[in-house]
Scaffold this motif. Structure first.
Motif, PDB file in Angstrom:
ATOM      1  N   PRO A 169       0.842  -1.206   0.000  1.00 48.74           N
ATOM      2  CA  PRO A 169       0.000   0.000   0.000  1.00 48.74           C
ATOM      3  C   PRO A 169       0.872   1.249   0.000  1.00 48.74           C
ATOM      4  N   TYR A 170       0.297   2.339  -0.462  1.00 53.17           N
ATOM      5  CA  TYR A 170       1.042   3.599  -0.470  1.00 53.17           C
ATOM      6  C   TYR A 170       0.103   4.761  -0.206  1.00 53.17           C
ATOM      7  N   ALA A 171       0.712   5.887   0.135  1.00 57.12           N
ATOM      8  CA  ALA A 171      -0.012   7.152   0.243  1.00 57.12           C
ATOM      9  C   ALA A 171       0.838   8.229  -0.421  1.00 57.12           C
ATOM     10  N   THR A 357      -4.735   2.636  -7.761  1.00 53.03           N
ATOM     11  CA  THR A 357      -5.195   3.701  -6.878  1.00 53.03           C
ATOM     12  C   THR A 357      -4.698   3.576  -5.449  1.00 53.03           C
ATOM     13  N   ASP A 358      -4.301   2.362  -5.040  1.00 56.47           N
ATOM     14  CA  ASP A 358      -3.890   2.237  -3.636  1.00 56.47           C
ATOM     15  C   ASP A 358      -2.707   1.316  -3.388  1.00 56.47           C
ATOM     16  N   ARG A 359      -2.151   0.656  -4.424  1.00 58.29           N
ATOM     17  CA  ARG A 359      -1.055  -0.278  -4.193  1.00 58.29           C
ATOM     18  C   ARG A 359      -0.004  -0.158  -5.291  1.00 58.29           C
TER      19      ARG A 359
END
Length: 395
Positions: A169-171, A357-359
């Motif tokens: 996961p990332y932000a 979108t999220d990984r």
């Protein structure tokens, strides 16, 4: 993931896939995106799409009249082909679904020249990368190697490439992290490509196909050791690595022969040791003269998916891969590069990641022969992934 504008593929070798004089002054004119579920022949689709913009040129793959570098002229196109799209091109199994389905299996982005805009830019959102989660355990990876060895023992295949996947996961804004991949030592095909809700970052050292006039060139990589003096000596002395490498050289010779003048295929360099990050890798150079009447679709069908990441025989190896790997190869083990007037330069998408979108998604693997040790193969895949993970994590 916020929408970021498509960036031009940039290579670090000469001749550059993207003209150096144009790299800072290009904008997207149009694009083609295709997913494996859309149907049709991706090789013909992309060839027809690029032909609408006079690419690779009015004379097919032969050198075209140099493009005028005016305000609105087409400079060329970034091209991405997934491993699944490459398998579809030759009627082979496409494998399990991609773990990053938002990313198309085929992307062609046509670029035109323009005056670059100046002014302040919005700073990227802070980047944070979470823990990596593999799609299979080391034990499951090793078991797949054992299954592949059994298939080799039965004579079903001679060699097969087994690839594993992990994601994190990332932000924040992923683009600066993807761009860092291009600074990895030996990243011959360094670049990024983005779309709505997805991005690709590549640090590949391997040439899948380059055209130079009538000459076709491929540079398969097969054989890996740590980048130490001892590792180099081991790679040069390894009978197992050399036999594996030569099998792939023979496969690539056969692939080029499909689109070459009879008798023109040759091995220009055999088993040269090159460095990528902290690894030594064995690379050969194979070339051939382009046959008459060959177009871009023919060329893609001949070389995709790349022999060094499939195995021999290629169709039988792809059948094994589809049965053994738990998730699809996504953006890995495909093709990524540039198509210009009369010129094609595509890297094989090893050391390549996808972002949705999220990984963040990453793949790594290696070639399996009868002499492969399962634990060593698991360790080799981890060693190939480590520099990419470190670059993504940041300073």
């Amino acid at each position: 993931m916020r929408q970021v504008g498509p960036l031009v593929v940039r290579t670090l070798t000469t001749p550059a896939a993207v003209p150096h004089s144009c790299a800072a002054s290009l904008r997207e004119r149009t694009r083609l995106q295709w997913w494996i579920g859309d149907g049709g022949d991706p090789a013909q689709l992309v060839a027809d799409f690029l032909a609408e913009h006079a690419l690779p040129g009015p004379t097919g793959l032969l050198p075209a009249t140099p493009a005028r570098h005016g305000h609105l002229d087409v400079c060329g196109a970034a091209l991405f082909v997934s491993a699944a799209a490459g398998a579809r091109m030759i009627g082979a199994p496409t494998g399990p679904p991609s773990p990053a389905p938002a990313v198309p299996d085929l992307v062609a982005v046509v670029y035109e020249h323009h005056q670059p805009r100046t002014g302040p830019r919005t700073p990227p959102a802070p980047w944070q990368l979470g823990p990596w989660q593999p799609s299979w355990t080391p034990h499951q990876h090793a078991a797949a190697v054992d299954t592949a060895r059994a298939a080799i023992g039965r004579g079903d295949i001679y060699q097969v490439n087994i690839v594993g996947h992990s994601s994190a996961p990332y932000a924040g804004d992923p683009l600066p992290a993807l761009t860092r991949l291009g600074a990895l030592p030996g990243a011959r095909y360094a670049g990024t490509l983005t779309g709505a809700g997805w991005a690709i970052g590549c640090a590949s050292p391997e040439t899948l196909l380059e055209t130079n006039g009538r000459r076709l060139i491929t540079r398969p990589i097969k054989g890996t050791r740590p980048a130490t003096g001892q590792g180099r000596r081991e790679l040069l002395a390894s009978a197992k690595e050399r036999a594996e490498h030569i099998m792939i050289v023979d496969l690539e010779r056969n692939d080029l022969a499909r689109v070459a003048r009879t008798g023109s295929v040759r091995v220009d360099e055999l088993y040269a040791v090159r460095r990528w990050c902290d690894l030594w890798q064995a690379e050969s150079t194979i070339s051939a003269d382009l046959d008459d009447g060959v177009d871009l679709a023919d060329l893609l069908r001949a070389v995709c998916p790349g022999g060094s990441v499939t195995g021999a025989p290629k169709l039988a190896a792809l059948t094994q891969i589809a049965a053994l790997e738990p998730v699809g190869r996504g953006v890995s083990m495909g093709a990524f590069g540039w198509v210009g007037p009369g010129h094609v330069d595509l890297g094989l998408t090893i050391r390549t990641v996808a972002v949705d979108t999220d990984r963040v998604h990453l793949w790594a693997g290696g070639g399996i022969t009868w002499g492969s040790d399962p634990s060593a193969e698991v360790a080799e895949a981890a060693a190939k992934a480590a520099p990419v993970r470190a670059a993504l994590a940041g300073p």
